[in-house]
Design a protein around this motif. Structure first.
Motif, PDB file in Angstrom:
ATOM      1  N   GLU A  96     -14.630  -9.529  25.482  1.00 38.04           N
ATOM      2  CA  GLU A  96     -14.006  -8.671  26.142  1.00 38.04           C
ATOM      3  C   GLU A  96     -12.310  -9.093  26.400  1.00 38.04           C
ATOM      4  O   GLU A  96     -12.086 -10.253  26.407  1.00 38.04           O
ATOM      5  N   ALA A  97     -11.355  -8.064  26.500  1.00 37.78           N
ATOM      6  CA  ALA A  97     -10.027  -8.416  26.925  1.00 37.78           C
ATOM      7  C   ALA A  97      -9.606  -9.648  27.793  1.00 37.78           C
ATOM      8  O   ALA A  97      -9.054 -10.535  27.716  1.00 37.78           O
ATOM      9  N   GLU A  98     -10.446  -9.384  28.951  1.00 38.75           N
ATOM     10  CA  GLU A  98     -10.328 -10.157  30.118  1.00 38.75           C
ATOM     11  C   GLU A  98     -10.962 -11.734  29.632  1.00 38.75           C
ATOM     12  O   GLU A  98     -10.262 -12.525  30.503  1.00 38.75           O
ATOM     13  N   ASP A  99     -11.603 -11.854  28.638  1.00 38.78           N
ATOM     14  CA  ASP A  99     -11.997 -13.208  28.268  1.00 38.78           C
ATOM     15  C   ASP A  99     -11.343 -13.882  27.153  1.00 38.78           C
ATOM     16  O   ASP A  99     -11.771 -14.926  26.716  1.00 38.78           O
ATOM     17  N   VAL A 100     -10.347 -13.068  26.740  1.00 41.91           N
ATOM     18  CA  VAL A 100      -9.497 -13.763  25.634  1.00 41.91           C
ATOM     19  C   VAL A 100      -9.198 -15.162  25.563  1.00 41.91           C
ATOM     20  O   VAL A 100      -9.335 -15.871  24.896  1.00 41.91           O
ATOM     21  N   ALA A 101      -8.415 -15.471  27.100  1.00 37.55           N
ATOM     22  CA  ALA A 101      -7.741 -16.759  27.220  1.00 37.55           C
ATOM     23  C   ALA A 101      -8.841 -17.719  27.159  1.00 37.55           C
ATOM     24  O   ALA A 101      -8.748 -19.051  26.568  1.00 37.55           O
ATOM     25  N   ALA A 102     -10.080 -17.739  28.003  1.00 33.78           N
ATOM     26  CA  ALA A 102     -10.959 -18.649  28.121  1.00 33.78           C
ATOM     27  C   ALA A 102     -11.595 -18.721  26.524  1.00 33.78           C
ATOM     28  O   ALA A 102     -11.879 -19.892  26.253  1.00 33.78           O
ATOM     29  N   ALA A 103     -11.974 -17.674  25.633  1.00 32.59           N
ATOM     30  CA  ALA A 103     -12.505 -17.839  24.465  1.00 32.59           C
ATOM     31  C   ALA A 103     -11.454 -18.508  23.440  1.00 32.59           C
ATOM     32  O   ALA A 103     -11.810 -19.284  22.725  1.00 32.59           O
ATOM     33  N   ARG A 104     -10.209 -18.269  23.564  1.00 32.32           N
ATOM     34  CA  ARG A 104      -9.222 -18.892  22.635  1.00 32.32           C
ATOM     35  C   ARG A 104      -9.223 -20.585  23.248  1.00 32.32           C
ATOM     36  O   ARG A 104      -9.055 -21.338  22.187  1.00 32.32           O
ATOM     37  N   LYS A 105      -9.285 -20.948  24.183  1.00 32.65           N
ATOM     38  CA  LYS A 105      -9.409 -22.165  24.511  1.00 32.65           C
ATOM     39  C   LYS A 105     -10.692 -22.981  23.789  1.00 32.65           C
ATOM     40  O   LYS A 105     -10.548 -24.140  23.577  1.00 32.65           O
TER      41      LYS A 105
END
Length: 223
Positions: A96-105
């Motif tokens: 989900e778009a809201e989870d992109v930052a955490a997933a990229r980390k």
């Protein structure tokens, strides 16, 4: 996924397929359908959806699907579970778009990352800022969706980040020809996502007879 480079005349570039599996408990029951679709259609990526089960079973399913993917020139994207991408050798994750930052980390810079953005321009732009490699709009249905199509067209004309148009019919299509919406999406997006209905079940019209969907990708059809 393929590395299309947006430039002048980008809207004339042919669309590629992006297959989405129904939630799988194991790979064996779906392996033949997936292999056949990958053989028939010009597919850039497959998004593997996993049914909730034990971590060991999920990993086994991923590895079994990877064996099929290795026979075809397409990326394996895991639906969620970015931590499993590194462990199983997938090409990336779709979140989900809201989870992109955490997933990229979790993924670092070595894996692809896609973002589901619904029909939100703001979420798509935020996902791009946070490190998504592509954004996905939808799901579109069989009926015309003027605002969604306008957003899709605007994004592909104005933004460099590739865009996926997700198509999920409300139920199985009783017959063909294909709905005009599918042709419109294929003519507008970089990638057309197909494979599940709006309730998340298998889109059997695609998986049983992928040949009937080949006209959507005529310009990139395999020999």
């Amino acid at each position: 996924m393929s590395s299309k480079q947006p430039d002048t005349g980008r809207l004339t570039e042919p669309c590629e397929g992006y297959l989405v599996t129904p939630p799988l408990l194991e790979a064996a029951s779906f392996a033949d359908r997936l292999d056949h679709a990958l053989t028939v259609l010009p597919v850039a990526a497959v998004r593997l959806r996993l049914a909730e089960t034990s971590p060991e079973t999920m990993k086994r399913t991923i590895l079994d699907i990877r064996e099929i993917m290795d026979r075809h020139d397409a990326a394996l994207m895991l639906d969620g579970f970015p931590e499993l991408v590194r462990q199983t050798g997938c090409d990336g994750a779709h979140v989900e778009a809201e989870d992109v930052a955490a997933a990229r980390k979790i993924l670092g810079d070595d894996f692809q990352l896609g973002a589901a953005c619904g029909f939100s321009r703001d979420l798509a732009m935020l996902a791009g800022e946070k490190g998504a490699d592509y954004v996905a709009f939808g799901p579109f249905g069989a009926e015309p969706e003027t605002e969604g199509l306008a957003l899709l067209t605007w994004w592909r004309e104005m933004m460099e980040l590739p865009v996926v148009a997700a198509y999920s019919p409300a139920s199985e299509m009783a017959d063909l020809p294909l709905p005009e919406m599918l042709h419109t999406l294929a003519a507008t997006a970089d990638f057309l996502a197909l494979g599940v209905t709006q309730d998340g079940h298998s889109f059997d019209a695609l998986w049983q007879t992928p040949e009937k969907f080949l006209p959507l990708f005529a310009e990139t059809a395999k020999d």
